[in-house]
Design a protein around this motif. Structure first.
Motif, mmCIF file in Angstrom:
data_model
loop_
_atom_site.group_PDB
_atom_site.id
_atom_site.type_symbol
_atom_site.label_atom_id
_atom_site.label_comp_id
_atom_site.label_asym_id
_atom_site.label_seq_id
_atom_site.Cartn_x
_atom_site.Cartn_y
_atom_site.Cartn_z
ATOM 1 N N ASP A 82 2.295 -7.840 0.868
ATOM 2 C CA ASP A 82 1.467 -6.643 0.992
ATOM 3 C C ASP A 82 1.174 -6.041 -0.379
ATOM 4 O O ASP A 82 0.043 -5.611 -0.660
ATOM 5 C CB ASP A 82 2.173 -5.596 1.856
ATOM 6 C CG ASP A 82 2.265 -5.999 3.313
ATOM 7 O OD1 ASP A 82 1.518 -6.907 3.722
ATOM 8 O OD2 ASP A 82 3.097 -5.420 4.033
ATOM 9 N N ARG A 83 2.201 -6.009 -1.216
ATOM 10 C CA ARG A 83 2.024 -5.412 -2.546
ATOM 11 C C ARG A 83 1.105 -6.261 -3.418
ATOM 12 O O ARG A 83 0.223 -5.740 -4.100
ATOM 13 C CB ARG A 83 3.392 -5.249 -3.218
ATOM 14 C CG ARG A 83 3.391 -4.250 -4.358
ATOM 15 C CD ARG A 83 4.757 -4.169 -4.990
ATOM 16 N NE ARG A 83 4.968 -2.877 -5.606
ATOM 17 C CZ ARG A 83 5.639 -2.709 -6.744
ATOM 18 N NH1 ARG A 83 6.145 -3.755 -7.378
ATOM 19 N NH2 ARG A 83 5.820 -1.514 -7.247
ATOM 20 N N ASP A 84 1.295 -7.567 -3.381
ATOM 21 C CA ASP A 84 0.487 -8.463 -4.211
ATOM 22 C C ASP A 84 -0.975 -8.485 -3.780
ATOM 23 O O ASP A 84 -1.885 -8.571 -4.605
ATOM 24 C CB ASP A 84 1.052 -9.886 -4.171
ATOM 25 C CG ASP A 84 2.404 -10.003 -4.842
ATOM 26 O OD1 ASP A 84 2.774 -9.072 -5.598
ATOM 27 O OD2 ASP A 84 3.104 -11.006 -4.602
ATOM 28 N N SER A 85 -1.196 -8.427 -2.463
ATOM 29 C CA SER A 85 -2.561 -8.510 -1.945
ATOM 30 C C SER A 85 -3.243 -7.155 -1.861
ATOM 31 O O SER A 85 -4.464 -7.080 -1.657
ATOM 32 C CB SER A 85 -2.547 -9.156 -0.555
ATOM 33 O OG SER A 85 -1.822 -8.342 0.368
ATOM 34 N N GLY A 86 -2.475 -6.069 -1.994
ATOM 35 C CA GLY A 86 -3.045 -4.736 -1.907
ATOM 36 C C GLY A 86 -3.424 -4.326 -0.508
ATOM 37 O O GLY A 86 -4.190 -3.371 -0.326
ATOM 38 N N THR A 87 -2.893 -5.008 0.506
ATOM 39 C CA THR A 87 -3.257 -4.688 1.890
ATOM 40 C C THR A 87 -2.477 -3.504 2.442
ATOM 41 O O THR A 87 -2.870 -2.922 3.439
ATOM 42 C CB THR A 87 -3.008 -5.898 2.800
ATOM 43 O OG1 THR A 87 -1.621 -6.284 2.704
ATOM 44 C CG2 THR A 87 -3.883 -7.068 2.381
ATOM 45 N N HIS A 88 -1.356 -3.151 1.811
ATOM 46 C CA HIS A 88 -0.520 -2.074 2.320
ATOM 47 C C HIS A 88 0.256 -1.499 1.149
ATOM 48 O O HIS A 88 0.819 -2.256 0.363
ATOM 49 C CB HIS A 88 0.445 -2.618 3.381
ATOM 50 C CG HIS A 88 0.749 -1.648 4.473
ATOM 51 N ND1 HIS A 88 1.753 -0.720 4.385
ATOM 52 C CD2 HIS A 88 0.170 -1.445 5.687
ATOM 53 C CE1 HIS A 88 1.804 -0.013 5.499
ATOM 54 N NE2 HIS A 88 0.841 -0.423 6.310
ATOM 55 N N GLY A 211 -2.334 -4.472 12.449
ATOM 56 C CA GLY A 211 -3.219 -5.522 11.964
ATOM 57 C C GLY A 211 -2.867 -5.992 10.571
ATOM 58 O O GLY A 211 -3.334 -7.039 10.129
ATOM 59 N N ARG A 212 -2.062 -5.222 9.863
ATOM 60 C CA ARG A 212 -1.626 -5.618 8.538
ATOM 61 C C ARG A 212 -0.245 -5.029 8.297
ATOM 62 O O ARG A 212 0.261 -4.256 9.110
ATOM 63 C CB ARG A 212 -2.610 -5.118 7.467
ATOM 64 C CG ARG A 212 -2.762 -3.611 7.422
ATOM 65 C CD ARG A 212 -3.766 -3.200 6.361
ATOM 66 N NE ARG A 212 -3.825 -1.745 6.244
ATOM 67 C CZ ARG A 212 -4.530 -1.110 5.319
ATOM 68 N NH1 ARG A 212 -5.225 -1.811 4.445
ATOM 69 N NH2 ARG A 212 -4.543 0.201 5.268
ATOM 70 N N GLY A 213 0.352 -5.400 7.190
ATOM 71 C CA GLY A 213 1.708 -4.930 6.916
ATOM 72 C C GLY A 213 2.740 -5.816 7.589
ATOM 73 O O GLY A 213 2.438 -6.861 8.155
ATOM 74 N N ARG A 214 3.987 -5.361 7.566
ATOM 75 C CA ARG A 214 5.081 -6.175 8.075
ATOM 76 C C ARG A 214 5.045 -6.285 9.595
ATOM 77 O O ARG A 214 4.511 -5.427 10.288
ATOM 78 C CB ARG A 214 6.410 -5.583 7.632
ATOM 79 C CG ARG A 214 6.544 -4.132 8.022
ATOM 80 C CD ARG A 214 7.906 -3.607 7.723
ATOM 81 N NE ARG A 214 7.968 -2.189 7.981
ATOM 82 C CZ ARG A 214 7.929 -1.642 9.169
ATOM 83 N NH1 ARG A 214 7.799 -2.419 10.223
ATOM 84 N NH2 ARG A 214 7.994 -0.350 9.332
ATOM 85 N N ILE A 215 5.623 -7.346 10.072
ATOM 86 C CA ILE A 215 5.726 -7.598 11.508
ATOM 87 C C ILE A 215 7.079 -7.075 11.987
ATOM 88 O O ILE A 215 8.108 -7.418 11.410
ATOM 89 C CB ILE A 215 5.586 -9.097 11.808
ATOM 90 C CG1 ILE A 215 4.210 -9.595 11.340
ATOM 91 C CG2 ILE A 215 5.765 -9.377 13.295
ATOM 92 C CD1 ILE A 215 4.066 -11.103 11.374
#
Length: 229
Positions: A82-88, A211-215
Motif C-alpha cells: 500500500d505504501r509503495d503503490s500509494g493506494t492507502h 477495495g484496497r488496503g489490507r485484507i
C-alpha cells in the motif's frame, strides 16, 4: 503499582492460562518481546477484552490470531504494498510494524518496534479496518489497555459501545501447543497470490472487504480453510 497490576485490578484475568516458553518463542521470532505483553499473555491467555479486542497469543486457537503465525508478516507485506503503490496511506514504516492484536471489526493493533532490540520502549499504533485513519498511543501495551478499558483514553477507531458492559475478559480455549513460528508473508503455500483474487473470492462468499488496503485476517483465514492455501 506496575502496569500489569493496574490492568488486572481493572479487568480480572481468568483463574488459569496456558504457560508459554518465552525464550524459545523470542529466539524463533528473532526478537525480544515487551515484558508487559508477556505478563499479559501469561495472566490472561488467548481471548478477548470486552468481546471485541483480541491480543495475538502463541496459544491462540487459530494461527490467524497467533503471535507466531502468518498474520504479522502478511499484514506487513500488505502495508508495504500500500505504501509503495500509494493506494492507502501508511504513516509508519511497515518494517517497524508488528501486529499483536485485532478487533472484531477488523482493526489491527501494532507495536512500533523502534528502537529495535528495546521492546520496553515500543509504542502502540492501530489502523482503521475499512478506511485510512490511524491512531497512535505513546506508551506500552499494559498502559494502553488500562487507559482504554478504564475510559481514560478513547480510540476513535473503536465503536462507541466498546465499553457498554464495562471492562471484562472472555477467554477462549487455547491451542494445546503454540503455533509454529511463521515469518513469511502468507498465503501459507508461499506461492504468489494476487490480493484481488482473494477479494473476489471473499465477495462471492458474502464477506465485506475493502477495495484496497489490507485484507482482514478473518477473510484470509476463511480463504485458506476453503482450500485455497
Amino acid at each position: 503499582m506496575t502496569g500489569i497490576d493496574r490492568l488486572t485490578a481493572l479487568c480480572p484475568p481468568p483463574p488459569t492460562a496456558p504457560s508459554t516458553d518465552w525464550p524459545s518463542t523470542e529466539q524463533a521470532l528473532g526478537a525480544p518481546l515487551p515484558a508487559d505483553y508477556k505478563q499479559i499473555a501469561d495472566a490472561y491467555g488467548p481471548g478477548a477484552f470486552c468481546d471485541f479486542l483480541h491480543l495475538c497469543h502463541p496459544h491462540a486457537p487459530t494461527r490467524w490470531v497467533s503471535l507466531t503465525g502468518p498474520l504479522p508478516a502478511t499484514i506487513r507485506a500488505q502495508l508495504q504494498h500500500d505504501r509503495d503503490s500509494g493506494t492507502h496511506p501508511v504513516p509508519h514504516d511497515p518494517r517497524h510494524l508488528f501486529v499483536m492484536g485485532v478487533t472484531d471489526n477488523g482493526e489491527y493493533l501494532f507495536w512500533l518496534t523502534e528502537p529495535a532490540g528495546a521492546p520496553g520502549k515500543w509504542t502502540i499504533a492501530a489502523n482503521e479496518a475499512r478506511g485510512p485513519r490511524w491512531y497512535a498511543y505513546g506508551g506500552g501495551l499494559a498502559d494502553f489497555l488500562t487507559a482504554v478499558l478504564s475510559g481514560r483514553e478513547t480510540v476513535p477507531l473503536f465503536p462507541d459501545s466498546f465499553l457498554a458492559q464495562g471492562a471484562f475478559f472472555t477467554p477462549t480455549a487455547p491451542a494445546p501447543t503454540p503455533v509454529p513460528v511463521d515469518t513469511a508473508p502468507q498465503p501459507p503455500t508461499g506461492r504468489t497470490v494476487n490480493p484481488s483474487d482473494i477479494r473476489a473470492w471473499a465477495r462471492a462468499h458474502g464477506y465485506d472487504v475493502p477495495g484496497r488496503g489490507r485484507i482482514p485476517a478473518v477473510v484470509l483465514e476463511a480463504w485458506e480453510k476453503d482450500g485455497n492455501g
